[in-house]
Design a protein around this motif. Structure first.
Motif, PDB file in Angstrom:
ATOM      1  N   LEU A 332       0.851  -1.193   0.000  1.00 44.39           N
ATOM      2  CA  LEU A 332       0.000   0.000   0.000  1.00 44.39           C
ATOM      3  C   LEU A 332       0.883   1.237   0.000  1.00 44.39           C
ATOM      4  CD1 LEU A 332      -2.966  -0.429   2.445  1.00 44.39           C
ATOM      5  CD2 LEU A 332      -3.049   0.589   0.183  1.00 44.39           C
ATOM      6  N   LYS A 343      -6.130   5.307  -7.852  1.00 40.50           N
ATOM      7  CA  LYS A 343      -6.942   4.237  -8.427  1.00 40.50           C
ATOM      8  C   LYS A 343      -8.209   4.042  -7.609  1.00 40.50           C
ATOM      9  CE  LYS A 343      -3.209   1.495  -9.123  1.00 40.50           C
ATOM     10  NZ  LYS A 343      -2.645   0.386  -8.542  1.00 40.50           N
ATOM     11  N   SER A 345     -10.708   2.358  -5.320  1.00 40.41           N
ATOM     12  CA  SER A 345     -10.554   1.308  -4.315  1.00 40.41           C
ATOM     13  C   SER A 345     -11.887   1.090  -3.616  1.00 40.41           C
ATOM     14  CB  SER A 345      -9.506   1.697  -3.281  1.00 40.41           C
ATOM     15  OG  SER A 345      -8.282   1.890  -3.926  1.00 40.41           O
ATOM     16  N   GLU A 346     -11.943  -0.015  -2.902  1.00 36.21           N
ATOM     17  CA  GLU A 346     -13.206  -0.344  -2.238  1.00 36.21           C
ATOM     18  C   GLU A 346     -12.978  -0.513  -0.736  1.00 36.21           C
ATOM     19  OE1 GLU A 346     -17.036  -3.170  -3.160  1.00 36.21           O
ATOM     20  OE2 GLU A 346     -15.043  -3.972  -3.517  1.00 36.21           O
ATOM     21  N   LYS A 372     -17.183   2.822  -2.638  1.00 32.77           N
ATOM     22  CA  LYS A 372     -16.102   2.922  -3.642  1.00 32.77           C
ATOM     23  C   LYS A 372     -15.574   4.356  -3.688  1.00 32.77           C
ATOM     24  CE  LYS A 372     -16.972  -0.708  -6.959  1.00 32.77           C
ATOM     25  NZ  LYS A 372     -18.253  -1.309  -6.596  1.00 32.77           N
ATOM     26  N   TYR A 406      -9.782  -2.312   3.214  1.00 30.06           N
ATOM     27  CA  TYR A 406      -9.634  -1.278   2.189  1.00 30.06           C
ATOM     28  C   TYR A 406      -8.639  -1.835   1.172  1.00 30.06           C
ATOM     29  CZ  TYR A 406      -8.562   3.036  -0.210  1.00 30.06           C
ATOM     30  OH  TYR A 406      -8.398   3.993  -1.181  1.00 30.06           O
ATOM     31  N   SER A 407      -9.065  -1.859  -0.083  1.00 33.90           N
ATOM     32  CA  SER A 407      -8.263  -2.489  -1.151  1.00 33.90           C
ATOM     33  C   SER A 407      -7.897  -3.911  -0.749  1.00 33.90           C
ATOM     34  CB  SER A 407      -6.981  -1.698  -1.409  1.00 33.90           C
ATOM     35  OG  SER A 407      -7.288  -0.473  -1.985  1.00 33.90           O
TER      36      SER A 407
END
Ligand SMILES: Nc1ncnc2c1ncn2[C@@H]1O[C@H](COP(=O)(O)OP(=O)(O)OP(=O)(O)O)[C@@H](O)[C@H]1O
Length: 591
Positions: A332, A343, A345-346, A372, A406-407
C-alpha cells in the motif's frame, strides 16, 4: 543498562575524574592528622610556624586539585542525566502521542502527565544519584576503610560494625518508602486530572453554579495529595538522620580505644596525627554511610517510577520498529502525490459487530456495506444510535468483530502510521491549536496554499478581514473563533491533507443553510478521488449522497436515499419532519 551503555563515553570521563577525586579525598584526613601533630609540635617547641604554614598551603592546594576533579565528575554526571532524561522523554512522548484518545481517556490525562514528567524525572534522578554515589560513596568508603584498617585493624573492625546496621535498617524500610512514594504518585495523577478538568470546564461549572461544589471536591483531592506528599516526605526525610546516628556510633569506641592507643595501652601505638587521621576518616566514612542509605531510597524511588513508565518505553521501541518494517514491506503506497490519479478502491465492512470495552451490549451487530472511491456516504439515525461510533471504529481505537478492508487489506492489521495516512477524521470536538489560521490548516506543509482551502470551506473572506489575515492566532482550542469558524477551519485542515477515506462527524452542525450548501458543493467536487462518510442528524443534503446508512437498534440499513424513502418508514418520517420544520421556519421568516 541500555541507557548506561549508550552514554559510555561520558561515563568513562565520570569514572576517571571520580577515581581521582575519591582517592584524593584520603589526603584530607591525612593532612588533618599532620596539622594536629604539627600544632602539638609547635606548642612543645619542636616545630616552627613556618612548617605549619608550608603544611597548610600544601593541604589547600592538594584539596583544590581534588575538588577540581570533583567538579569535572559532577559536570559529566549532570550531562549523563540530561541526556538520559531527554532520551526517555522522547521515547515516552512518542508512545503517548500514538496512544488512542480512548486509551488516554481510560488512563486519566493527569496520570499520563505525571508519568510523562514526574516519573521520568524521578527515574533519571535515581540514575544520577547512583552514578554520583557509586564513586562518592562506594569508592570513597573503600578508600576510607582501607585507611582505617591500615592504622588499627582491630579498632577498625569494631567501629565498622555500625554502618552495616544502618544499611540493614535502610533495606528493611524499603517497602514503606516504596509504598508511600507509589501512593504519592497516584495522588499526584488524580490531582492533575482534577486540575485539568477544572480549567477546561471552568465556564460550565460557573454557569451552572457548581463552583462551590467543585471547590470542595478540589479541596478534598488537594488534601489527599498533601497527605500523601507529607507521608512520603516524612519517610524520605526522617530516615537518613537516623541512619547517620547509627553509623556514627562507632566514634564512641574510637574515642575510648584510640585514647588508649595514644597512651600505649591499646591495640597499637598511636601518635596524635594517627588518632586525628583515624577519627577524621571514620567521621567521613559514617557520613558517607548515611548517604548510601539515602542512595537506596533514591534508587527505590527510581524503581517505582521505572515500573510505571517501563511498559511505555518498551512499547514505543517495538511499535516504532514494527511500523518501520511493515511500512517498507507494505504494497500500500503512501497517498499519491497526484491525487487525481488515485486508483478506484473499495472499502468493505463485513459482519462488523462492536461493543465498547466497558459497554454492556453491542452498539452494532453484523453490519455489512461497501463503498467505492468517489462516493459520499451519509450516516444517520436516531439520537445515540452509534453514528459517531461507526466513524470512530475505522480509526481502530477499539477492537471490533468482523472485517473492515480497504483495497482488500484489513485495516486493523495495518501499521498505525499507514492507517493514519489512509483515514482523515474530523470528530465532534474539533481540535484546534493555539497557533495561526495558516498553521492550523497546513500543519507545517508549506507546499499547500492556505487560501485554496479557506475558499473550499467558504472562510476566505472572514480571514481576509482578520487583523493579521492568515497569520492571526486563534487562541487555545480556537477560543477566538466562532463555533462555525472552528468547524470550517478544522474541515479545511482535514481536506488539505489528502487521505483516500474521510470520516466527517457532523461537520456542518454550526453552519447556516447557505454556507452548508456551498461547502457541501465544494466537498462533492473534492470527493471524486476519495470515499467520504458524512455523519449527520440533518437529512437535507442526503438526497445528494451516493449511499445512506441508517442506524437503529444495533442494525444498519445500507441503501440509497430513494430506496430508504420507500422502504424505511423511520427514515421517511425523519426526512419529512425535518423538511416540514424547515418550511414552517421559512413561513415564519416570510411573515
Ligand atoms: N467511549 C465510550 N464508552 C462506552 N460507551 C460509549 C462510548 N462512546 C459512546 N458510547 C455509547 O455508545 C452509544 C452510541 O454513541 P455515539 O456517540 O456513537 O452515538 P451517536 O449516534 O453519534 O450520538 P448522537 O446522536 O448524540 O450524535 C451511546 O449509547 C453512548 O453512550
Amino acid at each position: 543498562m541500555d541507557y548506561f551503555r549508550v552514554e559510555w563515553k561520558i561515563l568513562l570521563a565520570v569514572t576517571i575524574s571520580g577515581l581521582i577525586y575519591n582517592v584524593g579525598l584520603l589526603a584530607g584526613p591525612w593532612f588533618e592528622g599532620q596539622l594536629a601533630e604539627c600544632l602539638m609540635n609547635i606548642l612543645t617547641g619542636k616545630a616552627t610556624f613556618r612548617s605549619m604554614l608550608f603544611l597548610a598551603v600544601t593541604y589547600v592546594s592538594v584539596i583544590g586539585s581534588v575538588q577540581l576533579a570533583r567538579y569535572i565528575k559532577r559536570f559529566y554526571v549532570r550531562r549523563f542525566a540530561n541526556n538520559v532524561n531527554r532520551r526517555m522523554k522522547t521515547i515516552l512522548y512518542r508512545t503517548l502521542v500514538h496512544k488512542s484518545r480512548a486509551e488516554l481517556g481510560e488512563e486519566g490525562i493527569g496520570n499520563v502527565i505525571t508519568k510523562a514528567i514526574s516519573d521520568v524525572d524521578d527515574c533519571v534522578e535515581g540514575m544520577r544519584k547512583f552514578t554520583t554515589e557509586i564513586f562518592d560513596t562506594g569508592i570513597a568508603m573503600c578508600c576510607y576503610i582501607g585507611m582505617l584498617l591500615f592504622y588499627d585493624w582491630k579498632l577498625a573492625l569494631i567501629s565498622l560494625i555500625f554502618p552495616p546496621i544502618s544499611y540493614a535498617i535502610a533495606e528493611k524500610m524499603k517497602r514503606v518508602i516504596q509504598s508511600t512514594n507509589a501512593s504519592y504518585k497516584e495522588e499526584m495523577g488524580v490531582l492533575n486530572t482534577v486540575t485539568l478538568d477544572r480549567i477546561s470546564n471552568a465556564v460550565t461549572y460557573r454557569v451552572f453554579g457548581c463552583e462551590r461544589q467543585r471547590q470542595e471536591s478540589y479541596e478534598k483531592t488537594l488534601k489527599d495529595y498533601e497527605r500523601s506528599a507529607i507521608h512520603a516526605n516524612i519517610w524520605n526525610a526522617t530516615l537518613p538522620p537516623i541512619y547517620k546516628v547509627i553509623s556514627a556510633t562507632g566514634v564512641i569506641f574510637i574515642l575510648y580505644l584510640g585514647a588508649k592507643n595514644i597512651v600505649g595501652s591499646g591495640f597499637t601505638a598511636w601518635s596524635i596525627a594517627s588518632f586525628t587521621t583515624f577519627l577524621a576518616c571514620y567521621t567521613k566514612l559514617s557520613d558517607k554511610s548515611s548517604k548510601a542509605a539515602k542512595l537506596f531510597n533514591a534508587v527505590h524511588k527510581a524503581q517505582i517510577s521505572w515500573n510505571r513508565i517501563h511498559p511505555y518505553m518498551e512499547r514505543a521501541e517495538s511499535a516504532h520498529q514494527e511500523d518501520e518494517k511493515e511500512i517498507s514491506a507494505s504494497k500500500l503506497a503512501r497517498p499519491s502525490e497526484n491525487h487525481s490519479e488515485q486508483k478506484s478502491s473499495e472499502l468493505k465492512w463485513k459482519n462488523v459487530s462492536f461493543a465498547y470495552p466497558n459497554g454492556k451490549s453491542n452498539i452494532f451487530e453484523q453490519v455489512c456495506f461497501s463503498a467505492k472511491t468517489g462516493q459520499i456516504i451519509g450516516v444517520t439515525g436516531p439520537v445515540a444510535c452509534g453514528k459517531s461510533t461507526l466513524g470512530k471504529i475505522m480509526l481502530c481505537e477499539y477492537p471490533y468483530q468482523g472485517e473492515i478492508t480497504y483495497s482488500g487489506k484489513e485495516i486493523s492489521k495495518m501499521p498505525e502510521l499507514l492507517r493514519n495516512q489512509m483515514i482523515g477524521y474530523l470528530g465532534h470536538d474539533v481540535e484546534l491549536l493555539d497557533d495561526s489560521v495558516k498553521e492550523n490548516i497546513l500543519m507545517g506543509d508549506e507546499n499547500e496554499n492556505v487560501w485554496k482551502w479557506l475558499k473550499v470551506v467558504c472562510m476566505d473572506q472572514e480571514v481576509r478581514n482578520m487583523e493579521k489575515k492568515e497569520d492571526t492566532t486563534i487562541g487555545n482550542g480556537g477560543m477566538r473563533l466562532s463555533g462555525g469558524q472552528s468547524e470550517r477551519l478544522s474541515l479545511a485542515r482535514v481536506l488539505c491533507h489528502w487521505r483516500p477515506i474521510l470520516v466527517l462527524d457532523d461537520p456542518f452542525s454550526a453552519l447556516d443553510q447557505t454556507t452548508e450548501e456551498q461547502v457541501f458543493r465544494h466537498l462533492k467536487e473534492l470527493s471524486k478521488n476519495r470515499i467520504v462518510f458524512l455523519i449527520s442528524h440533518r437529512l437535507r443534503l442526503f438526497p445528494e449522497m451516493d449511499q445512506v446508512i441508517w442506524l437503529d437498534q444495533r442494525q444498519a440499513d445500507c441503501s440509497t436515499h430513494e430506496q430508504l424513502m420507500k422502504d424505511n418508514p423511520l427514515y421517511q418520517k425523519l426526512y419529512f419532519d425535518q423538511a416540514q420544520a424547515k418550511e414552517e421556519a421559512q413561513g415564519e421568516n416570510n411573515e
